[in-house]
Design a protein around this motif. Structure first.
Motif, PDB file in Angstrom:
ATOM      1  N   GLY A   1       0.812  -1.215   0.000  1.00 15.14           N
ATOM      2  CA  GLY A   1       0.000   0.000   0.000  1.00 15.14           C
ATOM      3  C   GLY A   1       0.845   1.266   0.000  1.00 15.14           C
ATOM      4  O   GLY A   1       0.314   2.367  -0.006  1.00 15.14           O
ATOM      5  N   LEU A   2       2.167   1.106   0.000  1.00 16.05           N
ATOM      6  CA  LEU A   2       3.075   2.251  -0.060  1.00 16.05           C
ATOM      7  C   LEU A   2       3.478   2.466  -1.517  1.00 16.05           C
ATOM      8  O   LEU A   2       4.028   1.572  -2.153  1.00 16.05           O
ATOM      9  N   GLY A   3       3.202   3.637  -2.017  1.00 19.71           N
ATOM     10  CA  GLY A   3       3.593   3.945  -3.383  1.00 19.71           C
ATOM     11  C   GLY A   3       5.080   4.210  -3.469  1.00 19.71           C
ATOM     12  O   GLY A   3       5.783   4.242  -2.460  1.00 19.71           O
ATOM     13  N   PRO A   4       5.584   4.443  -4.680  1.00 18.76           N
ATOM     14  CA  PRO A   4       7.017   4.741  -4.826  1.00 18.76           C
ATOM     15  C   PRO A   4       7.335   6.114  -4.243  1.00 18.76           C
ATOM     16  O   PRO A   4       6.469   6.985  -4.143  1.00 18.76           O
ATOM     17  N   MET A   5       8.567   6.287  -3.835  1.00 23.83           N
ATOM     18  CA  MET A   5       9.028   7.580  -3.344  1.00 23.83           C
ATOM     19  C   MET A   5       9.371   8.418  -4.573  1.00 23.83           C
ATOM     20  O   MET A   5      10.337   8.131  -5.275  1.00 23.83           O
ATOM     21  N   GLU A   6       8.552   9.419  -4.849  1.00 28.20           N
ATOM     22  CA  GLU A   6       8.758  10.297  -5.996  1.00 28.20           C
ATOM     23  C   GLU A   6       8.778  11.740  -5.510  1.00 28.20           C
ATOM     24  O   GLU A   6       7.844  12.166  -4.824  1.00 28.20           O
ATOM     25  N   SER A   7       9.816  12.461  -5.863  1.00 31.15           N
ATOM     26  CA  SER A   7       9.977  13.848  -5.426  1.00 31.15           C
ATOM     27  C   SER A   7       9.851  13.953  -3.908  1.00 31.15           C
ATOM     28  O   SER A   7       9.187  14.843  -3.379  1.00 31.15           O
ATOM     29  N   ASP A   8      10.470  12.997  -3.224  1.00 28.01           N
ATOM     30  CA  ASP A   8      10.483  12.946  -1.758  1.00 28.01           C
ATOM     31  C   ASP A   8       9.103  12.776  -1.134  1.00 28.01           C
ATOM     32  O   ASP A   8       8.875  13.166   0.008  1.00 28.01           O
ATOM     33  N   GLU A   9       8.177  12.174  -1.882  1.00 32.39           N
ATOM     34  CA  GLU A   9       6.839  11.926  -1.369  1.00 32.39           C
ATOM     35  C   GLU A   9       6.415  10.498  -1.679  1.00 32.39           C
ATOM     36  O   GLU A   9       6.609  10.006  -2.782  1.00 32.39           O
ATOM     37  N   CYS A  10       5.822   9.849  -0.672  1.00 31.11           N
ATOM     38  CA  CYS A  10       5.271   8.510  -0.836  1.00 31.11           C
ATOM     39  C   CYS A  10       3.778   8.585  -0.566  1.00 31.11           C
ATOM     40  O   CYS A  10       3.354   8.904   0.548  1.00 31.11           O
ATOM     41  N   GLU A  11       2.998   8.319  -1.586  1.00 26.77           N
ATOM     42  CA  GLU A  11       1.543   8.300  -1.440  1.00 26.77           C
ATOM     43  C   GLU A  11       1.131   6.935  -0.890  1.00 26.77           C
ATOM     44  O   GLU A  11       1.507   5.896  -1.426  1.00 26.77           O
ATOM     45  N   ILE A  12       0.368   6.953   0.189  1.00 27.55           N
ATOM     46  CA  ILE A  12      -0.099   5.719   0.821  1.00 27.55           C
ATOM     47  C   ILE A  12      -1.520   5.436   0.363  1.00 27.55           C
ATOM     48  O   ILE A  12      -2.396   6.302   0.472  1.00 27.55           O
ATOM     49  N   ASP A  13      -1.739   4.249  -0.161  1.00 26.17           N
ATOM     50  CA  ASP A  13      -3.088   3.757  -0.425  1.00 26.17           C
ATOM     51  C   ASP A  13      -3.576   3.231   0.913  1.00 26.17           C
ATOM     52  O   ASP A  13      -3.199   2.141   1.348  1.00 26.17           O
ATOM     53  N   LEU A  14      -4.387   4.019   1.611  1.00 29.15           N
ATOM     54  CA  LEU A  14      -4.748   3.723   2.989  1.00 29.15           C
ATOM     55  C   LEU A  14      -5.474   2.387   3.128  1.00 29.15           C
ATOM     56  O   LEU A  14      -5.213   1.639   4.076  1.00 29.15           O
ATOM     57  N   ALA A  15      -6.342   2.056   2.184  1.00 30.36           N
ATOM     58  CA  ALA A  15      -7.057   0.776   2.266  1.00 30.36           C
ATOM     59  C   ALA A  15      -6.091  -0.401   2.129  1.00 30.36           C
ATOM     60  O   ALA A  15      -6.150  -1.363   2.907  1.00 30.36           O
ATOM     61  N   ALA A  16      -5.178  -0.322   1.163  1.00 33.01           N
ATOM     62  CA  ALA A  16      -4.222  -1.414   0.954  1.00 33.01           C
ATOM     63  C   ALA A  16      -3.230  -1.496   2.116  1.00 33.01           C
ATOM     64  O   ALA A  16      -2.886  -2.593   2.575  1.00 33.01           O
ATOM     65  N   PHE A  17      -2.773  -0.338   2.611  1.00 35.96           N
ATOM     66  CA  PHE A  17      -1.832  -0.326   3.724  1.00 35.96           C
ATOM     67  C   PHE A  17      -2.494  -0.883   4.989  1.00 35.96           C
ATOM     68  O   PHE A  17      -1.872  -1.630   5.744  1.00 35.96           O
ATOM     69  N   THR A  18      -3.746  -0.551   5.203  1.00 37.08           N
ATOM     70  CA  THR A  18      -4.490  -1.072   6.348  1.00 37.08           C
ATOM     71  C   THR A  18      -4.595  -2.589   6.275  1.00 37.08           C
ATOM     72  O   THR A  18      -4.361  -3.288   7.274  1.00 37.08           O
ATOM     73  N   ALA A  19      -4.927  -3.112   5.096  1.00 33.99           N
ATOM     74  CA  ALA A  19      -5.032  -4.568   4.926  1.00 33.99           C
ATOM     75  C   ALA A  19      -3.677  -5.231   5.167  1.00 33.99           C
ATOM     76  O   ALA A  19      -3.593  -6.286   5.820  1.00 33.99           O
ATOM     77  N   PHE A  20      -2.619  -4.616   4.654  1.00 35.40           N
ATOM     78  CA  PHE A  20      -1.268  -5.142   4.826  1.00 35.40           C
ATOM     79  C   PHE A  20      -0.875  -5.186   6.300  1.00 35.40           C
ATOM     80  O   PHE A  20      -0.414  -6.217   6.807  1.00 35.40           O
TER      81      PHE A  20
END
Length: 142
Positions: free
Chosen positions: A39-58
């Motif tokens: 649920g953690l997206g790639p680190m791009e421009s010093d930012e990681c977008e979290i997919d909260l639903a996927a991260f929660t399941a993980f």
């Protein structure tokens, strides 16, 4: 230099680059234990977008894996990551499923400072999770 973990425009954590990298690599290393994406997206421009639903399941699956084992080394290797992840979920307002041993069913609980996950009686190391999460929250700048 620092890196941001965020959900949309909401910054959940502003971590140093080294710590952010270690957290992301740890997530990837733990992913096979769950069979789920982090649920953690790639680190791009010093930012990681979290997919909260996927991260929660993980994170939920990691906690379930942790609780199924009584292996102290496995616990030690997982605890820091899980405690940090719980802080991110709390800051994101996520809900984690909780296993009720009395009826053998999963139910949702709100992650918040007033009702910290996991709830008393549901997980063996409740006090340990609460202590670790509190310590991590204090050390994690937003």
């Amino acid at each position: 230099m620092s890196q941001y973990f965020q959900v949309g425009d909401q910054v959940l954590w502003n971590a140093s680059s080294g710590v952010a990298g270690l957290f992301m690599r740890s997530a990837e290393a733990l992913s096979p234990e769950t069979g789920l994406p982090t649920g953690l997206g790639p680190m791009e421009s010093d930012e990681c977008e979290i997919d909260l639903a996927a991260f929660t399941a993980f994170v939920s699956a990691l906690i379930e894996r942790y609780e199924r084992s009584n292996h102290p080394i496995l616990h030690s290797l997982m605890e820091g990551f899980i405690a940090t992840a719980l802080v991110l979920l709390e800051r994101g307002g996520a809900e984690l499923p909780e296993f009720d041993a009395n009826d053998g069913r999963w139910r949702d609980v709100q992650v918040s400072e007033h009702s910290p996950w996991p709830a008393a009686g549901q997980v063996r190391d409740v006090e340990r999770w609460a202590t670790l999460s509190t310590q991590h929250a204090r050390a994690m700048p937003r």
